[in-house]
Design a protein around this motif. Structure first.
Motif, PDB file in Angstrom:
ATOM      1  N   SER A 177      46.775  46.730  36.299  1.00 19.97           N
ATOM      2  CA  SER A 177      46.452  45.402  36.813  1.00 19.97           C
ATOM      3  C   SER A 177      44.983  45.311  37.240  1.00 19.97           C
ATOM      4  N   ILE A 178      44.485  46.383  37.891  1.00 21.54           N
ATOM      5  CA  ILE A 178      43.080  46.397  38.328  1.00 21.54           C
ATOM      6  C   ILE A 178      42.144  46.430  37.129  1.00 21.54           C
ATOM      7  N   LEU A 179      42.508  47.186  36.087  1.00 22.67           N
ATOM      8  CA  LEU A 179      41.691  47.224  34.863  1.00 22.67           C
ATOM      9  C   LEU A 179      41.576  45.833  34.241  1.00 22.67           C
ATOM     10  N   LEU A 180      42.708  45.123  34.232  1.00 21.46           N
ATOM     11  CA  LEU A 180      42.673  43.750  33.711  1.00 21.46           C
ATOM     12  C   LEU A 180      41.744  42.882  34.563  1.00 21.46           C
ATOM     13  N   GLY A 181      41.767  43.106  35.900  1.00 19.78           N
ATOM     14  CA  GLY A 181      40.863  42.367  36.782  1.00 19.78           C
ATOM     15  C   GLY A 181      39.409  42.694  36.512  1.00 19.78           C
ATOM     16  N   VAL A 182      39.124  43.988  36.236  1.00 19.11           N
ATOM     17  CA  VAL A 182      37.748  44.398  35.935  1.00 19.11           C
ATOM     18  C   VAL A 182      37.248  43.729  34.660  1.00 19.11           C
ATOM     19  N   PHE A 183      38.087  43.774  33.597  1.00 19.20           N
ATOM     20  CA  PHE A 183      37.708  43.123  32.334  1.00 19.20           C
ATOM     21  C   PHE A 183      37.486  41.622  32.541  1.00 19.20           C
ATOM     22  N   GLY A 184      38.421  41.005  33.258  1.00 17.66           N
ATOM     23  CA  GLY A 184      38.300  39.571  33.525  1.00 17.66           C
ATOM     24  C   GLY A 184      37.072  39.239  34.348  1.00 17.66           C
ATOM     25  N   GLY A 185      36.734  40.126  35.321  1.00 20.88           N
ATOM     26  CA  GLY A 185      35.564  39.903  36.157  1.00 20.88           C
ATOM     27  C   GLY A 185      34.271  39.968  35.372  1.00 20.88           C
TER      28      GLY A 185
END
Length: 403
Positions: free
Chosen positions: A332-340
């Protein structure tokens, strides 16, 4: 506990194996973060724009406008001029008149001013020179008047006829030679007086034609920008006393027959406008981010359901509930990093495009970009907590039996 590198590798593999699901998840974060960065940047840009607009109006200006005719005379002008902290003063008197150039006549605002007006009102000339006290029938023409009002452009040394209305029926026409053209101003939204669309002439000449000796208002300049409010208040007190306003009535602004504004007050008002606009834009952006986070949580819950058997296999291989929780949180955090990262780039590009299109100052505080990235990671983390906990609590036997 599973090592962070291994967890990241497994999470990245899971993201790659479900490209559509991952893309939709990241898209929610991208839209939210891009909206936050773009809207907050636009709010800061508008704030800077308003500040620049007011700065372009004048040099620490104080503007006093009479609320009735025949109010200001030489006595009041001297009061303002002799106030401590005042470094320059110009009277101002305006009247709509008929301006004729090359047999074409237009109704235009004509203003009588003093030789210090260009400094106190920050009037910049594109060509020619400004009025001085020894000038006679000369005129300074606003940029729009010179370039847009008539069929042919006006230039320095051209002659114009100005017809003034005197009394009820009488008209007086005088010929003026153009001495200067005001350059196209940067300020277009916030103005105490718009001389870009006016013709300026010596105020003594104007009063001579009209047979009068009063002024409509006064432009003044404070010496110290930091003390402009104190100087403005002192001007106000002295003028109020000259009009017979008692000390106890000084707090009542309606008791004065004039209106007084200064640069500091207008800056304060524009700051409030910019803050309100920035708050509104930020609120809209946060709503977008909230919607995006709900979408992330929903898709992560679907992911947990789809991977129920996988969770059962992992637990049967010795992965603890905390390991499963950790894996889903990392994903979930990786997805947040990519999205950020993507959302930050999209937000910067979008804000830059809008600011360039509206001719606004381009403002991108580094803290804004960092905050946008942190928000994206936080959204990924928070949105993944519930689905990850749900996955961690699954019993291996029930997970393996799931169809």
């Amino acid at each position: 506990m599973i090592p962070l590198f291994s967890a990241g590798k497994i999470a990245f593999g899971s993201i790659k194996s479900a490209k559509m699901r991952s893309t939709l998840t990241v898209l929610g974060i991208v839209i939210g973060v891009a909206a936050v960065i773009a809207n907050v940047s636009l709010g800061a840009s508008f704030n800077q724009h308003f500040t620049n607009e007011v700065s372009n109006l004048g040099s620490n200006f104080i503007y006093i406008q009479g609320m009735q005719q025949k109010l200001f005379y030489d006595n009041q002008l001297k009061i303002v001029e002799n106030t401590p902290g005042i470094s320059g003063v110009s009277p101002l008197k305006s009247q709509t008149a008929e301006v004729t150039y090359m047999s074409e006549t237009k109704n235009i605002m004509v203003s009588g001013v003093g030789e210090a007006y260009d400094e106190v009102a920050n009037t910049r000339l594109g060509t020619g020179s400004f009025i001085n006290d020894n000038d006679g029938y000369v005129a300074i023409v606003g940029h729009d008047i010179a370039n847009e009002k008539f069929g042919r452009n006006l230039s320095v040394r051209n002659s114009i006829d100005i017809t003034f209305r005197v009394g009820e029926d009488e008209k007086i026409t005088k010929t003026f030679k153009v001495k200067g053209i005001i350059q196209n101003p940067e300020n277009t939204m916030v103005q105490a007086y718009n001389d870009n669309e006016a013709v300026l002439i010596p105020i003594d000449v104007m009063n001579e034609i009209l047979g009068e000796n009063d002024y409509g208002g006064v432009f003044a300049m404070a010496e110290d920008p930091a003390a402009i409010q104190e100087t403005s208040d002192e001007v106000d007190r002295r003028l109020a006393r000259s009009f017979g306003i008692s000390e106890r009535e000084l707090d009542d602004k309606d008791s004065r027959p004039y209106m007084l504004v200064n640069q500091a007050e207008i800056l304060e008002q524009t700051d409030m406008m910019a803050a309100a606009l920035s708050s509104f834009l930020t609120a809209v952006a946060l709503i977008s981010l909230l919607v995006g986070s709900i979408g992330i949580m929903n898709i992560m819950l679907v992911s947990v359901t789809e991977r129920t058997r996988e969770i059962g296999v992992l637990k049967s291989l010795g992965f603890t509930g905390f390991d499963i929780l950790f894996l889903f949180m990392v994903e979930s955090i990786l997805l947040g990093v990519f999205g950020g990262i993507i959302g930050g780039a999209v937000g910067i590009a979008g804000a830059y495009s809008v600011e360039s299109l509206l001719s606004l100052p381009v403002v991108f505080p580094l803290s804004l970009i960092v905050a946008g990235f942190i928000v994206a990671v936080a959204v990924g983390f928070v949105s993944g907590v519930y689905p990850a906990r749900k996955a961690a609590k699954m019993k291996p036997v029930d997970s393996l039996r799931y169809e």
